[in-house]
Design a protein around this motif. Structure first.
Motif, mmCIF file in Angstrom:
data_model
loop_
_atom_site.group_PDB
_atom_site.id
_atom_site.type_symbol
_atom_site.label_atom_id
_atom_site.label_comp_id
_atom_site.label_asym_id
_atom_site.label_seq_id
_atom_site.Cartn_x
_atom_site.Cartn_y
_atom_site.Cartn_z
ATOM 1 N N LYS A 34 29.793 19.016 -55.867
ATOM 2 C CA LYS A 34 31.178 18.751 -55.783
ATOM 3 C C LYS A 34 31.664 17.384 -56.119
ATOM 4 O O LYS A 34 30.708 16.419 -55.943
ATOM 5 C CB LYS A 34 32.048 19.119 -54.285
ATOM 6 C CG LYS A 34 33.288 18.818 -54.351
ATOM 7 C CD LYS A 34 33.678 19.301 -52.922
ATOM 8 C CE LYS A 34 35.138 19.138 -52.591
ATOM 9 N NZ LYS A 34 35.983 20.366 -53.615
ATOM 10 N N ASP A 90 40.496 16.879 -54.995
ATOM 11 C CA ASP A 90 38.859 17.428 -54.952
ATOM 12 C C ASP A 90 38.695 18.559 -55.755
ATOM 13 O O ASP A 90 37.609 19.348 -55.582
ATOM 14 C CB ASP A 90 38.809 17.917 -53.502
ATOM 15 C CG ASP A 90 39.688 18.930 -53.003
ATOM 16 O OD1 ASP A 90 40.588 19.620 -54.110
ATOM 17 O OD2 ASP A 90 39.956 19.597 -52.103
ATOM 18 N N SER A 91 39.492 18.537 -56.795
ATOM 19 C CA SER A 91 39.043 19.635 -58.046
ATOM 20 C C SER A 91 39.376 19.105 -59.249
ATOM 21 O O SER A 91 40.399 18.381 -59.439
ATOM 22 C CB SER A 91 39.717 20.969 -57.490
ATOM 23 O OG SER A 91 41.122 20.943 -57.916
ATOM 24 N N TRP A 92 38.959 19.550 -60.498
ATOM 25 C CA TRP A 92 39.396 19.095 -61.640
ATOM 26 C C TRP A 92 40.679 19.604 -62.000
ATOM 27 O O TRP A 92 41.718 18.971 -62.777
ATOM 28 C CB TRP A 92 38.421 19.469 -62.692
ATOM 29 C CG TRP A 92 38.801 19.404 -64.256
ATOM 30 C CD1 TRP A 92 38.807 20.149 -65.098
ATOM 31 C CD2 TRP A 92 39.243 18.019 -64.721
ATOM 32 N NE1 TRP A 92 39.157 19.653 -66.270
ATOM 33 C CE2 TRP A 92 39.524 18.257 -66.149
ATOM 34 C CE3 TRP A 92 39.379 16.822 -64.434
ATOM 35 C CZ2 TRP A 92 40.000 17.522 -66.952
ATOM 36 C CZ3 TRP A 92 40.033 16.041 -65.240
ATOM 37 C CH2 TRP A 92 40.384 16.370 -66.593
ATOM 38 N N LYS A 93 41.117 20.733 -61.625
ATOM 39 C CA LYS A 93 42.358 21.405 -61.814
ATOM 40 C C LYS A 93 43.494 20.685 -60.975
ATOM 41 O O LYS A 93 44.484 20.522 -61.800
ATOM 42 C CB LYS A 93 42.224 23.008 -61.280
ATOM 43 C CG LYS A 93 43.608 23.738 -61.207
ATOM 44 C CD LYS A 93 43.202 24.990 -61.011
ATOM 45 C CE LYS A 93 44.682 25.910 -61.081
ATOM 46 N NZ LYS A 93 44.445 27.377 -60.745
#
Length: 213
Positions: free
Chosen positions: A5, A20-23
């Motif tokens: 992650k 907490d995410s590329w999106k």
């Protein structure tokens, strides 16, 4: 085997923050000219980075830019406008002891200085310096331009809000008071001053720099 992650720091985006995410990171930088962002292997590392300047990390992660410019590239930037003032901040630790100032770009004569304050961050100092510069030029009825090397501060001023994650308490009440005053000033005043990004790669350190690199 699943991929490890990653956490993404957005120093300049809409909005700035840790994702907490590329999106989610993509959503925060979409359509933002000059967005500043980078990935980190842990949330702890991302939190540390978010409280520091992007310039300390650029070239080491998602954004891989050349550290130096060729003579032709430098020439393309032209020369800085010396009919201006320049502002900058410095923080010994982030958070840590912080101060900021504004100087005449050509002579480097100090025009204003605030601090040191016991607990602040470089980003907060850059924001306060920029608003102080705007108020100073307005009071002087000056048509000089205003240089800063912080895109984060430019973004916060544009939104009339200091979007810092700094924890406020008794030790930095003086800084919080200044932030509130700065935000109020931005909301009740209009200004014609042109705020311009100081191009450090082409011109060297901004004249208001405290020399603590």
């Amino acid at each position: 085997m699943s991929k490890p992650k990653k956490y993404y720091v957005v120093w300049f985006g809409n909005p700035a923050g840790i994702y907490d995410s590329w999106k989610k990171c993509q959503a925060a930088i979409k359509g933002v000219s000059g967005a500043q962002y980078m990935s980190f292997a842990s949330q702890a590392a991302a939190k540390i980075a978010f409280n520091k300047e992007y310039k300390e990390y650029k070239g080491k992660g998602l954004s891989k830019k050349k550290k130096t410019l060729s003579a032709a590239e430098k020439a393309a930037y032209g020369e800085p406008n010396l009919y201006s003032i320049a502002v900058d901040a410095a923080s010994s630790g982030n958070p840590g002891i912080m101060e900021y100032r504004g100087v005449d770009t050509q002579t480097k004569r100090q025009l204003f200085h605030q601090g040191p304050f016991a607990k602040g961050t470089n980003n907060v100092g850059e924001f306060l310096a920029l608003v102080h510069g705007l108020a100073y030029l307005q009071k002087q009825n000056s048509d000089r331009i205003l240089y800063t090397d912080s895109r984060i501060a430019m973004g916060w001023v544009k939104k009339k809000r200091c979007n810092s994650k700094l924890t406020w308490g008794p030790k930095n009440k003086d800084v919080l008071d200044l932030v509130k005053r700065a935000e109020t000033w931005l909301k009740v005043n209009t200004y014609k001053t042109q705020v311009v990004k100081w191009e450090t790669k082409a011109w060297g350190e901004i004249p208001a720099d405290f020399g603590r690199k």
